[in-house]
Design a protein around this motif. Structure first.
Motif, PDB file in Angstrom:
ATOM      1  N   LEU A   5       0.826  -1.212   0.000  1.00 65.43           N
ATOM      2  CA  LEU A   5       0.000   0.000   0.000  1.00 65.43           C
ATOM      3  C   LEU A   5       0.862   1.265   0.000  1.00 65.43           C
ATOM      4  N   PHE A   6       1.913   1.266   0.795  1.00 63.19           N
ATOM      5  CA  PHE A   6       2.778   2.439   0.852  1.00 63.19           C
ATOM      6  C   PHE A   6       3.493   2.660  -0.481  1.00 63.19           C
ATOM      7  N   LYS A   7       3.934   1.579  -1.105  1.00 62.81           N
ATOM      8  CA  LYS A   7       4.575   1.701  -2.426  1.00 62.81           C
ATOM      9  C   LYS A   7       3.599   2.277  -3.451  1.00 62.81           C
ATOM     10  N   LYS A  58      -9.760  -5.188  19.043  1.00 62.46           N
ATOM     11  CA  LYS A  58      -8.360  -5.280  18.637  1.00 62.46           C
ATOM     12  C   LYS A  58      -8.173  -4.836  17.199  1.00 62.46           C
ATOM     13  N   SER A  59      -6.973  -4.353  16.926  1.00 66.17           N
ATOM     14  CA  SER A  59      -6.629  -3.964  15.556  1.00 66.17           C
ATOM     15  C   SER A  59      -5.108  -4.039  15.385  1.00 66.17           C
ATOM     16  N   TYR A  60      -4.700  -3.981  14.132  1.00 65.39           N
ATOM     17  CA  TYR A  60      -3.273  -3.963  13.819  1.00 65.39           C
ATOM     18  C   TYR A  60      -2.795  -2.523  13.764  1.00 65.39           C
ATOM     19  N   TRP A  61      -1.596  -2.298  14.230  1.00 67.45           N
ATOM     20  CA  TRP A  61      -0.945  -0.989  14.146  1.00 67.45           C
ATOM     21  C   TRP A  61       0.534  -1.244  13.936  1.00 67.45           C
ATOM     22  N   TRP A  62       1.285  -0.208  13.643  1.00 68.30           N
ATOM     23  CA  TRP A  62       2.685  -0.423  13.287  1.00 68.30           C
ATOM     24  C   TRP A  62       3.560   0.745  13.678  1.00 68.30           C
ATOM     25  N   ARG A  63       4.845   0.450  13.662  1.00 64.84           N
ATOM     26  CA  ARG A  63       5.892   1.464  13.751  1.00 64.84           C
ATOM     27  C   ARG A  63       6.650   1.386  12.431  1.00 64.84           C
ATOM     28  N   PHE A  64       7.008   2.528  11.887  1.00 63.16           N
ATOM     29  CA  PHE A  64       7.691   2.542  10.597  1.00 63.16           C
ATOM     30  C   PHE A  64       9.122   2.012  10.697  1.00 63.16           C
ATOM     31  N   PHE A  65       9.754   2.223  11.849  1.00 68.02           N
ATOM     32  CA  PHE A  65      11.130   1.777  12.064  1.00 68.02           C
ATOM     33  C   PHE A  65      11.373   1.681  13.561  1.00 68.02           C
ATOM     34  N   ASP A 124       2.651  17.371   8.243  1.00 70.03           N
ATOM     35  CA  ASP A 124       2.526  15.997   8.723  1.00 70.03           C
ATOM     36  C   ASP A 124       2.526  15.002   7.573  1.00 70.03           C
ATOM     37  N   SER A 125       1.918  15.362   6.452  1.00 66.53           N
ATOM     38  CA  SER A 125       1.897  14.440   5.310  1.00 66.53           C
ATOM     39  C   SER A 125       3.291  14.287   4.712  1.00 66.53           C
ATOM     40  N   GLN A 126       4.081  15.349   4.736  1.00 69.29           N
ATOM     41  CA  GLN A 126       5.472  15.238   4.270  1.00 69.29           C
ATOM     42  C   GLN A 126       6.255  14.284   5.166  1.00 69.29           C
ATOM     43  N   TYR A 127       6.076  14.415   6.461  1.00 65.24           N
ATOM     44  CA  TYR A 127       6.754  13.529   7.408  1.00 65.24           C
ATOM     45  C   TYR A 127       6.288  12.081   7.209  1.00 65.24           C
ATOM     46  N   LEU A 128       4.995  11.893   7.014  1.00 61.78           N
ATOM     47  CA  LEU A 128       4.441  10.562   6.764  1.00 61.78           C
ATOM     48  C   LEU A 128       5.073   9.942   5.518  1.00 61.78           C
ATOM     49  N   GLN A 171       8.889   6.105   3.005  1.00 61.51           N
ATOM     50  CA  GLN A 171      10.067   5.878   2.166  1.00 61.51           C
ATOM     51  C   GLN A 171      11.177   5.154   2.934  1.00 61.51           C
ATOM     52  N   ILE A 172      11.430   5.584   4.157  1.00 61.02           N
ATOM     53  CA  ILE A 172      12.449   4.938   4.985  1.00 61.02           C
ATOM     54  C   ILE A 172      12.062   3.489   5.257  1.00 61.02           C
ATOM     55  N   ALA A 173      10.799   3.274   5.628  1.00 60.50           N
ATOM     56  CA  ALA A 173      10.341   1.918   5.955  1.00 60.50           C
ATOM     57  C   ALA A 173      10.461   0.983   4.756  1.00 60.50           C
ATOM     58  N   ILE A 174      10.126   1.473   3.571  1.00 59.02           N
ATOM     59  CA  ILE A 174      10.232   0.642   2.369  1.00 59.02           C
ATOM     60  C   ILE A 174      11.694   0.341   2.061  1.00 59.02           C
ATOM     61  N   LYS A 175      12.514   1.382   2.102  1.00 60.37           N
ATOM     62  CA  LYS A 175      13.941   1.217   1.784  1.00 60.37           C
ATOM     63  C   LYS A 175      14.636   0.256   2.752  1.00 60.37           C
TER      64      LYS A 175
END
Length: 92
Positions: free
Chosen positions: A14-16, A42-49, A70-74, A79-83
């Motif tokens: 999805l991020f790609k 319950k639900s799924y959540w994440w940390r990018f790194f 905030d959208s720029q930071y997101l 990008q970092i998480a994918i890389k």
């Protein structure tokens, strides 16, 4: 039933797609909402790194997309998480 590995793989995809302008912000949020839905409260959540201090979910993404800064930071986090292949998925 989905598991954390399935959610992880789909988050990367999805991020790609979003970063390649193949998903609109609304489509991204909608897909994340569906993907992260769990059973009951319950639900799924994440940390990018590893050092990401935020608990990210579809609602935090929706909120971040409402602000230019905030959208720029997101986008940078995606990008970092994918890389680095660094997303960590939680279920609670």
């Amino acid at each position: 039933m989905k598991n954390s590995k399935t959610v992880l793989e789909n988050l990367y995809e999805l991020f790609k797609l979003y970063l390649a302008d193949k998903l609109t912000p609304d489509q991204l949020v909608s897909n994340l909402q569906t993907l992260c839905k769990g059973k009951g409260n319950k639900s799924y959540w994440w940390r990018f790194f590893q050092n990401d201090t935020g608990a990210n979910d579809w609602q935090s993404v929706r909120a971040s997309l409402g602000s230019f800064k905030d959208s720029q930071y997101l986008n940078e986090c995606m990008q970092i998480a994918i890389k680095d292949k660094s997303i960590i998925v939680y279920y609670s």
